[in-house]
Design an enzyme around this catalytic site. Structure first.
Site, PDB file in Angstrom:
ATOM      1  N   GLU A   1      -8.907 -13.685  -1.171  1.00 22.21           N
ATOM      2  CA  GLU A   1      -8.179 -13.937   0.082  1.00 22.21           C
ATOM      3  C   GLU A   1      -8.891 -15.028   0.878  1.00 22.21           C
ATOM      4  O   GLU A   1     -10.110 -14.971   1.098  1.00 22.21           O
ATOM      5  CB  GLU A   1      -8.096 -12.649   0.905  1.00 22.21           C
ATOM      6  CG  GLU A   1      -7.452 -12.874   2.263  1.00 22.21           C
ATOM      7  CD  GLU A   1      -6.978 -11.607   2.941  1.00 22.21           C
ATOM      8  OE1 GLU A   1      -6.554 -10.666   2.241  1.00 22.21           O
ATOM      9  OE2 GLU A   1      -7.016 -11.548   4.168  1.00 22.21           O
TER      10      GLU A   1
ATOM     11  N   GLU B   1     -10.640  -7.087  -4.279  1.00 28.18           N
ATOM     12  CA  GLU B   1     -10.394  -8.119  -3.256  1.00 28.18           C
ATOM     13  C   GLU B   1     -11.643  -8.202  -2.373  1.00 28.18           C
ATOM     14  O   GLU B   1     -11.837  -7.389  -1.470  1.00 28.18           O
ATOM     15  CB  GLU B   1      -9.163  -7.736  -2.431  1.00 28.18           C
ATOM     16  CG  GLU B   1      -8.767  -8.802  -1.445  1.00 28.18           C
ATOM     17  CD  GLU B   1      -7.534  -8.416  -0.633  1.00 28.18           C
ATOM     18  OE1 GLU B   1      -6.577  -7.841  -1.206  1.00 28.18           O
ATOM     19  OE2 GLU B   1      -7.523  -8.677   0.571  1.00 28.18           O
TER      20      GLU B   1
ATOM     21  N   HIS C   1       0.886  -1.171   0.000  1.00 29.38           N
ATOM     22  CA  HIS C   1       0.000   0.000   0.000  1.00 29.38           C
ATOM     23  C   HIS C   1       0.923   1.220   0.000  1.00 29.38           C
ATOM     24  O   HIS C   1       2.035   1.151   0.544  1.00 29.38           O
ATOM     25  CB  HIS C   1      -0.824   0.121   1.280  1.00 29.38           C
ATOM     26  CG  HIS C   1      -1.723  -1.023   1.599  1.00 29.38           C
ATOM     27  ND1 HIS C   1      -1.280  -2.181   2.166  1.00 29.38           N
ATOM     28  CD2 HIS C   1      -3.060  -1.151   1.481  1.00 29.38           C
ATOM     29  CE1 HIS C   1      -2.312  -3.001   2.375  1.00 29.38           C
ATOM     30  NE2 HIS C   1      -3.401  -2.403   1.960  1.00 29.38           N
TER      31      HIS C   1
ATOM     32  N   ASP D   1      -0.670 -12.237   2.614  1.00 30.72           N
ATOM     33  CA  ASP D   1      -1.310 -11.201   3.437  1.00 30.72           C
ATOM     34  C   ASP D   1      -1.546 -11.836   4.812  1.00 30.72           C
ATOM     35  O   ASP D   1      -2.674 -12.121   5.208  1.00 30.72           O
ATOM     36  CB  ASP D   1      -2.625 -10.765   2.773  1.00 30.72           C
ATOM     37  CG  ASP D   1      -3.229  -9.560   3.462  1.00 30.72           C
ATOM     38  OD1 ASP D   1      -2.635  -9.096   4.441  1.00 30.72           O
ATOM     39  OD2 ASP D   1      -4.294  -9.087   3.024  1.00 30.72           O
TER      40      ASP D   1
ATOM     41  N   ASP E   1       2.415   1.916   3.308  1.00 35.32           N
ATOM     42  CA  ASP E   1       3.376   0.940   3.843  1.00 35.32           C
ATOM     43  C   ASP E   1       4.790   1.389   3.527  1.00 35.32           C
ATOM     44  O   ASP E   1       5.730   1.061   4.240  1.00 35.32           O
ATOM     45  CB  ASP E   1       3.225  -0.453   3.199  1.00 35.32           C
ATOM     46  CG  ASP E   1       1.840  -1.012   3.328  1.00 35.32           C
ATOM     47  OD1 ASP E   1       1.170  -0.697   4.310  1.00 35.32           O
ATOM     48  OD2 ASP E   1       1.437  -1.772   2.413  1.00 35.32           O
TER      49      ASP E   1
ATOM     50  N   HIS F   1     -10.927 -13.936   3.929  1.00 34.49           N
ATOM     51  CA  HIS F   1     -12.138 -13.184   3.560  1.00 34.49           C
ATOM     52  C   HIS F   1     -13.238 -14.146   3.105  1.00 34.49           C
ATOM     53  O   HIS F   1     -14.420 -13.944   3.399  1.00 34.49           O
ATOM     54  CB  HIS F   1     -11.840 -12.201   2.427  1.00 34.49           C
ATOM     55  CG  HIS F   1     -10.872 -11.124   2.800  1.00 34.49           C
ATOM     56  ND1 HIS F   1     -10.500 -10.127   1.929  1.00 34.49           N
ATOM     57  CD2 HIS F   1     -10.196 -10.869   3.955  1.00 34.49           C
ATOM     58  CE1 HIS F   1      -9.648  -9.313   2.525  1.00 34.49           C
ATOM     59  NE2 HIS F   1      -9.440  -9.744   3.747  1.00 34.49           N
TER      60      HIS F   1
ATOM     61  N   ASP G   1     -10.906 -11.566  10.997  1.00 32.69           N
ATOM     62  CA  ASP G   1      -9.837 -11.680  10.001  1.00 32.69           C
ATOM     63  C   ASP G   1      -8.490 -11.748  10.706  1.00 32.69           C
ATOM     64  O   ASP G   1      -7.901 -10.716  11.006  1.00 32.69           O
ATOM     65  CB  ASP G   1      -9.925 -10.425   9.104  1.00 32.69           C
ATOM     66  CG  ASP G   1      -9.127 -10.555   7.841  1.00 32.69           C
ATOM     67  OD1 ASP G   1      -8.706 -11.672   7.509  1.00 32.69           O
ATOM     68  OD2 ASP G   1      -8.921  -9.525   7.164  1.00 32.69           O
TER      69      ASP G   1
HETATM   70  C1  XUL Z   1      -7.543  -6.480   4.616  1.00 31.87           C
HETATM   71  C2  XUL Z   1      -6.752  -6.900   3.458  1.00 31.87           C
HETATM   72  C3  XUL Z   1      -5.892  -5.864   2.841  1.00 31.87           C
HETATM   73  C4  XUL Z   1      -5.781  -5.973   1.350  1.00 31.87           C
HETATM   74  C5  XUL Z   1      -5.061  -4.829   0.698  1.00 31.87           C
HETATM   75  O1  XUL Z   1      -8.389  -7.449   5.124  1.00 31.87           O
HETATM   76  O2  XUL Z   1      -6.785  -8.041   3.074  1.00 31.87           O
HETATM   77  O3  XUL Z   1      -4.651  -5.903   3.450  1.00 31.87           O
HETATM   78  O4  XUL Z   1      -5.133  -7.144   0.993  1.00 31.87           O
HETATM   79  O5  XUL Z   1      -5.577  -3.605   1.011  1.00 31.87           O
HETATM   80 CO    CO Z   2      -5.734  -9.055   1.595  1.00 37.99          CO
END
Ligand code: XUL
Ligand code: CO
Length: 437
Positions: free
Chosen positions: A267, A231, A100, A337, A103, A270, A306
């Site tokens: 993800e 995402e 990001h 991640d 970051d 998620h 999460d």
């Molecule tokens: C948050 C998440 C983020 C994204 C990028 O749950 O997964 O870190 O991957 O913004």
């Molecule tokens: Co993510």
């Protein structure tokens, strides 16, 4: 300066090895289904967790020292993170990273100052990339951390906040392209709502679609060739997030004509929050030609949030790799991640966490290849649908039947034959016998 002097290089030593700083299953050169493992498994380091997460949780301060010997929040610290990150990736043999904007540098009061710092730090990263050949898998803008985004970025009720989001996205795209980034991510943590009492959902969705359109237009203009990704995540931090899951996000992209430029970044944790399996989300994406990339982590079935654990579940990785292999080539890769637990607070833990994640996915790949080569499960599925290969089945699928015609056939049948077992338990046993022989 060497930050991780306890290891020179993490190498493959095989399953018999007792060395915690060696790969047991990830053997980059091993050929699986005609391709070396390293080509199947494009691993990426997540800048935020690996170089930033210090173990802070809702109840306590950080436990992990990520100052890298300098004062956090300074330009010097941003550069120390670059050094540490490249040392880490080089020692691990990881060829990609994801980031990001915030970051890379600490966010300043004035965005123009942040942008200047981004220019300087990205110059430094480019130098390191030239030395090491390490690439950027994707970049993104953080539109969730700063209080200005408390009511969303692209879905804010205020146009001034929306412009701020545009400014961050533009700069994040500039830096992604400068670093040779292959793709760009939208994760909409604040793009959702808490209550319909204060929310114009229709306006918010139209606005974020418009922002994505402008991002695509700008990204293509400055040379971003790869994919844009959504995402999906159903909730957290918001109660309702617009990118709930793959099916919802794909519907949204099609509605607004964004489906040619966007794919999914799925993800695992998620997917679990959406009460799906990871492989379900991958399958939905694959069937829609939208499987782009993966954030490789996992949740904890005892916890409902999460947690971004490093992947350890070999079954899940196996089912996920089956989807990836069946998709053929994906534009993205496997971005960890994931973060070490609060109590795993040494740099050794950081290495061991990535070793666990990479070995888990290597096992997933090995197993998925075994399942494909064995063929029994694919054959079972094909046979299960055999009646669709009859003349009648083919005619229905070709759209050449009327409902009345089928109803007549239905009514001719006196009773329903129960000989149609799904044989789930048998298949699970087949699976185990393939995996553990
Ligand atoms: C948050 C998440 C983020 C994204 C990028 O749950 O997964 O870190 O991957 O913004
Ligand atoms: Co993510």
């Amino acid at each position: 300066m060497e930050y991780f002097n306890f290891v020179k290089k993490v190498v493959f030593e095989g399953p018999e090895s007792k060395n915690p700083l060696a790969y047991k299953f990830y053997d980059p050169e091993r050929i699986i289904l005609g391709k070396p493992m390293k080509e199947h498994l494009k691993f990426a380091m997540a800048w935020w967790h690996n170089l930033g997460a210090d173990g802070t949780d809702m109840f306590g301060r950080g436990t992990i020292d990520k100052s890298f010997g300098v004062v956090p929040g300074t330009l010097e610290h941003a550069k120390a993170k670059v050094d540490a990150g490249f040392e880490f990736m080089t020692k691990m043999g990881i060829k990609y990273f994801c980031f990001h904007d915030v970051d890379l540098v600490p966010e300043q009061k004035d965005i123009n100052d942040t942008n200047k710092m981004l220019d300087e730090v990205s110059d430094y990263i480019v130098e390191k990339q030239k030395e090491t050949g390490i690439k950027c898998l994707w970049g993104t803008a953080n539109l969730f951390g700063n209080p200005r985004y408390m009511c969303g970025g692209g879905t804010s009720n205020r146009v001034d906040v929306y412009c701020f989001a545009a400014a961050q996205i533009k700069k994040a795209l500039d830096i992604t392209v400068k670093l040779g980034g292959e793709n760009y991510v939208f994760w909409g943590g604040r793009e959702g709502y808490e209550t319909l009492l204060n929310t114009d959902m229709g306006l918010e969705e139209e606005n974020i679609a418009q922002l994505m359109k402008m991002a695509v237009e700008y990204g293509r203009k400055i040379g971003l060739k790869g994919d844009f990704y959504i995402e999906p995540k159903p909730k957290e931090p918001m109660k309702h997030q617009y990118d709930f899951d793959a099916a919802t996000s794909i519907g949204f992209l099609r509605k607004y004509g964004l489906d040619k430029d966007f794919k999914m970044n799925i993800e695992a944790n998620h997917a679990e929050l959406a009460k799906h399996t990871f492989e379900h989300e991958l399958r939905v994406s694959r069937l829609n030609g939208m499987l782009g990339s993966i954030d490789a982590n996992e949740g904890d079935c005892v916890l409902g949030w999460d947690v971004d654990r490093f992947p350890a579940n070999v079954y899940t990785a196996t089912f996920a790799m089956l989807e990836i292999l069946k998709a053929g080539k994906i534009s993205g890769g496997l971005n960890f991640d994931a973060k070490t637990r609060r109590a795993s607070n040494t740099f050794e833990d950081m290495f061991k966490a990535y070793i666990l994640g990479m070995d888990t996915w290597a096992l997933g790949l090995i197993n998925a290849a075994k399942i494909i080569e064995d063929g029994r499960i694919d054959k079972f599925v094909a046979d299960r649908y055999a009646t669709w290969n009859s003349d009648l089945g083919k005619k229905i699928r070709a759209g050449e039947c009327k409902l009345e015609e089928l109803a007549a056939i239905g009514c001719e049948q006196k009773f329903f034959s129960a000989e149609n077992s799904g044989r789930e338990e048998e298949l699970q046993e087949v699976l185990n016998s393939i995996l553990f022989r």
